[in-house]
Scaffold this motif. Structure first.
Motif, PDB file in Angstrom:
ATOM      1  N   LEU A  44       0.998  -3.383  -2.744  1.00 52.55           N
ATOM      2  CA  LEU A  44       2.153  -2.722  -3.349  1.00 52.55           C
ATOM      3  C   LEU A  44       2.701  -3.553  -4.512  1.00 52.55           C
ATOM      4  O   LEU A  44       3.016  -3.013  -5.580  1.00 52.55           O
ATOM      5  CB  LEU A  44       3.233  -2.483  -2.294  1.00 52.55           C
ATOM      6  N   ASP A  74       4.165   2.664   6.113  1.00 54.15           N
ATOM      7  CA  ASP A  74       5.175   1.931   5.342  1.00 54.15           C
ATOM      8  C   ASP A  74       4.762   1.855   3.868  1.00 54.15           C
ATOM      9  O   ASP A  74       5.588   2.020   2.976  1.00 54.15           O
ATOM     10  CB  ASP A  74       5.355   0.503   5.880  1.00 54.15           C
ATOM     11  N   GLU A  78       6.792   3.341   0.530  1.00 61.02           N
ATOM     12  CA  GLU A  78       7.129   2.518  -0.630  1.00 61.02           C
ATOM     13  C   GLU A  78       6.474   3.063  -1.907  1.00 61.02           C
ATOM     14  O   GLU A  78       7.091   3.065  -2.965  1.00 61.02           O
ATOM     15  CB  GLU A  78       6.705   1.063  -0.410  1.00 61.02           C
ATOM     16  N   SER A  81       8.378   5.780  -3.421  1.00 62.23           N
ATOM     17  CA  SER A  81       9.624   5.377  -4.075  1.00 62.23           C
ATOM     18  C   SER A  81       9.395   4.857  -5.497  1.00 62.23           C
ATOM     19  O   SER A  81      10.343   4.690  -6.251  1.00 62.23           O
ATOM     20  CB  SER A  81      10.354   4.315  -3.240  1.00 62.23           C
TER      21      SER A  81
END
Length: 133
Positions: A44, A74, A78, A81
């Protein structure tokens, strides 16, 4: 095959799976670059720090579900977003999970393009590329 992908990203905490999957990708000669992460949080961070215009930004992400720390779910939350241009990679769940709820959840996520069972094999990789690219 038409054109090679710029980059394929593997996210899986299993080093043996990553080694095997990277080898399949390289032997199939379908990507200019393969980036491998055993921690979803590091993957990420890579996406956050890399511009989608850069050759190292993945066209395809192969994501495991069950990982310590940040798991696949998860990671997806993320990723959602991030700004839209950073969400352009095709995300495929590549997992050993045979739980139908996982597959339903992945398909309902709005960000996972497909759900596949490990191991990645050449014909599966070719099918994914043909379908999405």
């Amino acid at each position: 095959m038409k054109q090679k992908l710029n980059c394929i990203m593997l996210i899986d905490d299993n080093r043996h799976d990553n080694f095997f999957h990277e080898r399949i990708i390289r032997k199939a000669d379908v990507a200019e670059q393969v980036v491998v992460y055993i921690k979803a949080a590091e993957a990420l961070n890579y996406l956050k720090a890399t511009s989608p215009a850069e050759p190292g930004y993945p066209n395809l992400i192969l994501l495991d579900i069950n990982m310590p720390g940040m798991n696949g779910w998860d990671f997806l939350a993320e990723l959602k977003s991030l700004e839209k241009e950073k969400q352009r990679a095709v995300v495929i769940m590549l997992t050993t999970s045979n739980n139908p709820d996982d597959e339903r959840k992945a398909k309902a996520s709005g960000i996972v393009a497909d759900f596949r069972s490990k191991p990645l094999i050449k014909t599966m990789l070719e099918e994914i590329i043909e379908k999405f690219f």
